[in-house]
Scaffold this motif. Sequence first.
Motif, mmCIF file in Angstrom:
data_model
loop_
_atom_site.group_PDB
_atom_site.id
_atom_site.type_symbol
_atom_site.label_atom_id
_atom_site.label_comp_id
_atom_site.label_asym_id
_atom_site.label_seq_id
_atom_site.Cartn_x
_atom_site.Cartn_y
_atom_site.Cartn_z
ATOM 1 N N VAL A 146 31.317 55.186 38.373
ATOM 2 C CA VAL A 146 31.558 53.891 39.005
ATOM 3 C C VAL A 146 32.751 54.002 39.941
ATOM 4 N N ASP A 147 32.607 53.495 41.164
ATOM 5 C CA ASP A 147 33.744 53.454 42.075
ATOM 6 C C ASP A 147 34.759 52.443 41.555
ATOM 7 N N THR A 148 35.999 52.879 41.430
ATOM 8 C CA THR A 148 37.053 52.017 40.927
ATOM 9 C C THR A 148 38.202 51.968 41.916
ATOM 10 N N SER A 149 38.967 50.907 41.872
ATOM 11 C CA SER A 149 40.190 50.803 42.666
ATOM 12 C C SER A 149 41.226 50.065 41.832
ATOM 13 N N LEU A 150 42.457 50.031 42.323
ATOM 14 C CA LEU A 150 43.555 49.438 41.569
ATOM 15 C C LEU A 150 44.164 48.269 42.332
ATOM 16 N N LYS A 151 44.399 47.198 41.622
ATOM 17 C CA LYS A 151 45.130 46.054 42.173
ATOM 18 C C LYS A 151 46.547 46.132 41.623
ATOM 19 N N TRP A 152 47.528 46.162 42.518
ATOM 20 C CA TRP A 152 48.910 46.324 42.082
ATOM 21 C C TRP A 152 49.294 45.183 41.149
ATOM 22 N N PRO A 153 49.997 45.496 40.040
ATOM 23 C CA PRO A 153 50.419 46.852 39.671
ATOM 24 C C PRO A 153 49.473 47.582 38.739
ATOM 25 N N ASN A 154 48.579 46.871 38.049
ATOM 26 C CA ASN A 154 47.886 47.565 36.959
ATOM 27 C C ASN A 154 46.540 46.958 36.566
ATOM 28 N N ASP A 155 45.792 46.463 37.533
ATOM 29 C CA ASP A 155 44.447 45.977 37.257
ATOM 30 C C ASP A 155 43.422 46.971 37.779
ATOM 31 N N LEU A 156 42.340 47.139 37.025
ATOM 32 C CA LEU A 156 41.244 48.013 37.436
ATOM 33 C C LEU A 156 40.137 47.147 38.026
ATOM 34 N N LEU A 157 39.728 47.465 39.254
ATOM 35 C CA LEU A 157 38.702 46.703 39.949
ATOM 36 C C LEU A 157 37.430 47.521 40.100
ATOM 37 N N VAL A 158 36.289 46.837 40.012
ATOM 38 C CA VAL A 158 34.989 47.466 40.262
ATOM 39 C C VAL A 158 34.203 46.559 41.198
ATOM 40 N N ASN A 159 33.121 47.100 41.741
ATOM 41 C CA ASN A 159 32.275 46.333 42.647
ATOM 42 C C ASN A 159 31.012 45.896 41.909
ATOM 43 N N VAL A 160 30.763 44.601 41.893
ATOM 44 C CA VAL A 160 29.570 44.049 41.248
ATOM 45 C C VAL A 160 28.836 43.196 42.272
ATOM 46 N N GLY A 161 27.688 43.680 42.727
ATOM 47 C CA GLY A 161 26.902 42.932 43.700
ATOM 48 C C GLY A 161 27.636 42.669 44.993
ATOM 49 N N GLY A 162 28.474 43.613 45.409
ATOM 50 C CA GLY A 162 29.227 43.465 46.648
ATOM 51 C C GLY A 162 30.523 42.692 46.507
ATOM 52 N N ALA A 163 30.831 42.223 45.310
ATOM 53 C CA ALA A 163 32.058 41.461 45.074
ATOM 54 C C ALA A 163 33.042 42.281 44.247
ATOM 55 N N GLU A 164 34.313 42.131 44.557
ATOM 56 C CA GLU A 164 35.381 42.813 43.833
ATOM 57 C C GLU A 164 35.675 42.043 42.544
ATOM 58 N N ARG A 165 35.569 42.746 41.405
ATOM 59 C CA ARG A 165 35.828 42.085 40.128
ATOM 60 C C ARG A 165 36.771 42.925 39.277
ATOM 61 N N LYS A 166 37.514 42.254 38.421
ATOM 62 C CA LYS A 166 38.443 42.931 37.528
ATOM 63 C C LYS A 166 37.722 43.352 36.253
ATOM 64 N N ALA A 167 37.824 44.645 35.924
ATOM 65 C CA ALA A 167 37.177 45.171 34.725
ATOM 66 C C ALA A 167 38.165 45.695 33.701
ATOM 67 N N GLY A 168 39.455 45.705 34.027
ATOM 68 C CA GLY A 168 40.408 46.231 33.062
ATOM 69 C C GLY A 168 41.832 46.083 33.541
ATOM 70 N N GLY A 169 42.761 46.434 32.661
ATOM 71 C CA GLY A 169 44.164 46.354 33.008
ATOM 72 C C GLY A 169 45.052 47.000 31.975
ATOM 73 N N ILE A 170 46.342 46.984 32.257
ATOM 74 C CA ILE A 170 47.325 47.718 31.467
ATOM 75 C C ILE A 170 48.521 46.819 31.172
ATOM 76 N N LEU A 171 49.079 46.983 29.978
ATOM 77 C CA LEU A 171 50.301 46.286 29.594
ATOM 78 C C LEU A 171 51.254 47.288 28.975
ATOM 79 N N ALA A 172 52.467 47.415 29.519
ATOM 80 C CA ALA A 172 53.473 48.349 28.998
ATOM 81 C C ALA A 172 54.621 47.569 28.362
ATOM 82 N N GLU A 173 55.065 48.035 27.186
ATOM 83 C CA GLU A 173 56.169 47.399 26.474
ATOM 84 C C GLU A 173 57.112 48.469 25.941
ATOM 85 N N ARG A 174 58.413 48.225 26.064
ATOM 86 C CA ARG A 174 59.394 49.155 25.518
ATOM 87 C C ARG A 174 59.340 49.134 23.995
ATOM 88 N N SER A 175 59.588 50.292 23.407
ATOM 89 C CA SER A 175 59.641 50.419 21.955
ATOM 90 C C SER A 175 60.895 51.191 21.595
#
Length: 304
Positions: A146-175
Motif C-alpha cells: 500500500v502506498d503510504t505517506s506521513l502527515k507531520w508529525p506522526n500520522d500515517l496516510l493512505v489513499n482510499v478511492g482517490g481520497a487521503e485518509r488517516k490509517a494510523g499514528g504514533i504517540l511518544a511519552e517519556r518514561s
Amino acid sequence: MTPRDDADNDADNTEGAAGPEGAAGSDGRWSDLDRPPLNAVALRRALVREGGLWSGVEVVRSTGSTNADLVALAGAGKAEEGLILLAEEQTAGRGRLDRQWTAPARSGLFFSVLLKPTQVPVARWGWLPLLTGVAVATGLSRAAGVDTSLKWPNDLLVNVGGAERKAGGILAERSGADGVVIGIGVNVTLREDELPVPTAGSLALAGAVGTDRDPLLRAVLRSLEQWYVRWRSVEGDPVLSGLQETYAAGCATLGRTVRAELPGDRSIVGEAVAVDGDGRLVLATEEGVQEPVGAGDVVHLRPA
C-alpha cells in the motif's frame, strides 16, 4: 484505530494496550474469522534474538492503554529496552492531548515499545516519533503493498478511492530519565461501516495485498529496529542517519498550505516548506516570515 472526538481525523493516533496475556476464546468479540488472533509464540521466535533490539513480546486480549502500562512497568523496573506490548482490543486508548480512540477487537495493530536511547543527546529525542513514522510507513508499504505517506508529525496516510485518509499514528511519552515509550496504532481490517468519520481509513480499504497482522507487525518492527539502530549509532544526527531526508521525501504535509493550531489558542496559516534539524515543521506565512512549529495540531487545508 479511529478517533471519537476529531471529525477531521487529524489528531495523533492512539497506542495499543496491555494486560494479562490470553488467547482467543468463545467470547463473541473473538469469533470473527477474518480477524484471527496474533500468535505471541511465533512473534517472539521471529523478533527476539541475541544482540537484537527486541527483548520480549507480550500479547494481551484487552486493556486500557499499552503506553500507560509500559510506562508503569518501566517505572517499576520490570521492563527492559525493546519490550513490546500488544493488545487485541483497547478500551482507553489515547492520542495526543488525551483524545480518546476506539477500534473493534483485532481490527488493527495496537502496541507500544520501550526505547532507551541513552547514547543520543536528549535534545534529539524529539525525532523519535518521526523516525517511528518513517519505519511504520516503510514496513507497511513493503508488507501490505500500500502506498503510504506521513502527515507531520506522526500520522500515517493512505489513499482510499482517490481520497487521503488517516490509517494510523504514533504517540511518544517519556518514561523516567532514560526511556521513551512509543505507541503505534494502525487500522488494518477496519471496514467502511465501522468508520466513525469518512476521513478515517485502513490498509484493507486502501487495497492491501495482505491483511494478516503477524507479517505486517514483523515488517514494522524490523523496520523500526533498523532505523532506530542507525539513528542511535550516529548519536541521533538526523542528517547522518538519513532520517531527515527520508522523512521529508515521504511527508505529505510539505508543499501544502496548512493551519497549525498551537497551544494558547493561537494558529498559523502558511505553506509547509521544510522539516528543520529539530524535526519542527517550518511554515512560510503570507507575511513573508518562516515560523518553525514544534507542537500543535496541523490541518491540511483543502482548496477553496
